[in-house]
Design an enzyme around this catalytic site. Structure first.
Site, PDB file in Angstrom:
ATOM      1  N   ASP A   1      -3.156  12.769 -21.379  1.00 40.22           N
ATOM      2  CA  ASP A   1      -3.478  13.988 -20.640  1.00 40.22           C
ATOM      3  C   ASP A   1      -3.732  13.578 -19.194  1.00 40.22           C
ATOM      4  O   ASP A   1      -4.738  12.907 -18.893  1.00 40.22           O
ATOM      5  CB  ASP A   1      -4.727  14.610 -21.278  1.00 40.22           C
ATOM      6  CG  ASP A   1      -5.149  15.912 -20.616  1.00 40.22           C
ATOM      7  OD1 ASP A   1      -4.731  16.163 -19.468  1.00 40.22           O
ATOM      8  OD2 ASP A   1      -5.923  16.663 -21.251  1.00 40.22           O
ATOM      9  N   HIS A   2      -2.834  13.968 -18.333  1.00 40.96           N
ATOM     10  CA  HIS A   2      -2.914  13.491 -16.955  1.00 40.96           C
ATOM     11  C   HIS A   2      -4.093  14.095 -16.190  1.00 40.96           C
ATOM     12  O   HIS A   2      -4.419  13.673 -15.078  1.00 40.96           O
ATOM     13  CB  HIS A   2      -1.601  13.786 -16.218  1.00 40.96           C
ATOM     14  CG  HIS A   2      -1.275  12.808 -15.129  1.00 40.96           C
ATOM     15  ND1 HIS A   2      -2.204  11.929 -14.617  1.00 40.96           N
ATOM     16  CD2 HIS A   2      -0.132  12.568 -14.461  1.00 40.96           C
ATOM     17  CE1 HIS A   2      -1.645  11.205 -13.665  1.00 40.96           C
ATOM     18  NE2 HIS A   2      -0.382  11.561 -13.553  1.00 40.96           N
TER      19      HIS A   2
END
Ligand code: COA
Length: 556
Positions: free
Chosen positions: A528-529
């Site tokens: 999850d950036h």
């Protein structure tokens, strides 16, 4: 107040017609021209409008009854100042003709007949119609804020053509006819008043051919649609394609919607896509109830965590009618499949995913693992690469704790976990399950091998307890026993990363002076950036590669 009969108006030559829908009940308050019921001939359907404003006291007919001109279908108590006997449908009264009776209503509905040329009779060809701006509830010079059609579009009667906005209200001006938009005569920002030219339409006349929903020409009076408010008395032609299925109806290209203008208007107001609604009326006609049921089900779906089909305003995937290509069968999804589908889509839509790839040299690890085969047989435990991967991930999660978090976006907080529980994706005949191994950092390789095998078996036997599938900080999904070189797994939210493992393969690796055959294990880390940056992801996979490249480092 006085009671008056509601009668069937002039049916344009049709003898007996069938009532296919009651649109009001006794006790309902109606406005003048509100549709009361829908009648249908073999060629068209017409909504019978209320002769005035008031309260319906009685309906004397039911769906399926056959009626003819002059038959009484109900009684109503008129209200207000309006002349109860006036059925002209003209709310401003300027065109009232006191001698008009209820049965004249559909013919007299027009408010703008003076301002537009009357359409010619159907002849089976096509004709040009210039659509004029209908009465705008007394407003003038109302700016166009949106043009809802483009030249070349095929539209149906009652489709919104343009949206105008005064300082008090926004109104859509619906098309009085179905047809093809030949020329748009206004632009956004133009100020419109009643009678202004809106656009030119090529109206396909049906004659008695099969030209389905193309044209929904107006009643013989040549009525002009009114914005947003009153229902047309326009005959509706029947579509050839009849919907089937349940409340949700996957649309098929070219499928026509079968519904009257009042129902179309309701659907438009509620923002419901009529091509997705199953009609429960005669010949699968969409009724008001169908629209309401559909909207309710959509609301429920979004309250339960987002729609699989059309959540977050994302248009759903339109399904073709597969039977046109060959035989098909439909079967209900299993609960697990439906839940997995929802979770996958939720994660994919909510999480900005990035995948980092790395190859770990597991040549030495494999030598060691294989050397444990006899010991494993004694213990009754099979040592696969998975326990090593689990152990390496636990070490990496401890060293790079930014991967061991969840994001609370509502409170704008990062939840840091003080424990290391790892989920393992297990492929079962019933679908994907993810049991969780707790405190992986505190367990040895044999323990991890035994526990992962046990949990995987339990998953396949449908024996997992809910608690055994909860609490993971991170997930490993290993397709290594099957094949593949890399893939992009979907993060198992609210975790922030997942490791995909593909099949180890011998590859030539340059050692500085020569190529050496090494067993390389492909790793795919999706993250999850929002929680993890790219540099940390590269650190994480490099660390995994290093740990598996020399498993002695797992002891450090
Ligand atoms: N590369 C090469 N071989 C591998 C490997 C890899 N990355 N991982 C496992 N293997 C080998 C094993 O050593 C074993 O070989 P062997 O019988 O010669 O010793 C064989 O593949 C089968 O291993 P498996 O029984 O699958 O055990 P595992 O511990 O590797 O995996 C599970 C256990 C539960 C993860 C696995 O059975 C599974 O279900 N994987 C699918 C997960 C999935 O569907 N993910 C998709 C999510 S979208």
């Amino acid at each position: 107040m006085s009671e008056q009969e509601i009668k069937v108006p002039d049916l344009g030559g049709a003898d007996e017609v069938e009532i296919i829908e009651l649109l009001v009940s006794a006790g309902d308050s109606v406005e003048e021209e509100d549709p009361i019921l829908t009648i249908e001939t073999d060629k068209a359907s017409v909504e019978l409008p209320s002769p005035g404003a008031g309260k319906i006291t009685k309906l004397t007919v039911k769906v399926g009854d056959k009626v003819k001109e002059g038959d009484v279908v109900g009684m109503m108590e008129a209200s207000g100042e309006a002349d109860e006997s006036d059925s002209s449908g003209d709310s401003d009264g300027s065109e009232n003709e006191p001698e008009e009776k209820a049965e004249d209503a559909p013919k007299a509905e027009s408010k703008a007949e003076d301002s537009k040329p009357a359409p010619k009779k159907k002849s089976g060809g096509s004709r040009k119609e210039t659509v004029l701006v209908p009465p705008l509830d007394g407003m003038e010079n109302v700016p166009v804020i949106e043009i809802n059609v483009s030249e070349g579009d095929t539209i149906e009667a009652d489709d919104a053509l343009v949206t105008v906005e005064s300082d008090k209200a926004t109104m859509e001006i619906p098309s009085p006819y179905g047809g093809k938009v030949a020329k748009i005569l206004v632009s956004e920002g133009d100020k419109l008043s009643e009678g202004d030219k809106l656009l030119e339409l090529t109206v396909v006349e049906d004659g008695d051919d099969e030209d389905e929903d193309q044209g929904e020409p107006p009643a013989d009076s040549g009525e002009q649609a009114k914005p947003e408010s009153k229902a047309d008395a326009a005959p509706q032609k029947e579509p050839a394609t009849q919907p089937q299925g349940s409340t949700y109806e996957p649309p098929s290209p070219g499928a026509k919607v079968h519904a009257g203008p009042a129902v179309r208007k309701l659907a438009r107001e509620l923002g419901a896509d009529m091509t997705r609604i199953k009609g429960s009326g005669p010949k699968s006609r969409i009724l008001k109830d169908d629209v309401q049921t559909y909207v309710k089900s959509q609301l429920q779906q979004s309250q339960q965590g987002g729609s699989v089909g059309t959540g977050a305003g994302i248009p759903g995937v339109k399904l073709p009618d597969f039977s046109q290509f060959g035989n098909v069968e439909r079967e209900a999804m299993s609960r697990m499949m439906a839940v997995t589908a929802t979770n996958m889509q939720r994660s994919w839509l909510n999480v900005p995913h990035v995948t980092q790839f790395e190859d770990a040299d597991i040549t030495d690890m494999e030598v060691f693992r294989k050397s444990q085969k006899a010991a494993g047989e004694k213990k009754g435990v099979k040592m696969t690469p998975l326990p090593f991967i689990l152990k390496a991930c636990a070490t990496a999660l401890a060293e790079l704790p930014q991967f061991n978090v969840s994001l609370d976006m509502e409170r704008k907080e990062v939840v840091r976990k003080q424990y290391i529980h790892i989920g393992i994706a297990v492929d079962t005949p019933n679908g994907l399950m993810v049991p969780v191994i707790r405190d992986v950092d505190q367990k040895g390789l044999w323990e991890l091998a035994a526990e992962s095998a046990e949990l995987a078996q339990k998953a396949r036997d449908k024996q997992l307890k809910p608690a055994e599938m909860q609490g993971a900080c991170f997930t490993i999904t290993s397709l290594g026993g099957i094949g593949g070189t890399a893939f992009t797994p979907i993060v198992n939210t609210p975790e922030v990363a997942i490791l995909g493992v593909s099949k180890a393969a011998m590859k030539p690796v340059w050692d500085g002076s020569d190529f050496q055959p090494r067993l390389m294990l492909p790793l795919s880390l999706s993250y999850d950036h929002r929680a993890v940056n790219g540099a940390d992801a590269a650190r994480f996979t490099s660390l995994l590669s290093q740990l598996m490249g020399d498993i002695r480092t797992l002891l450090l």
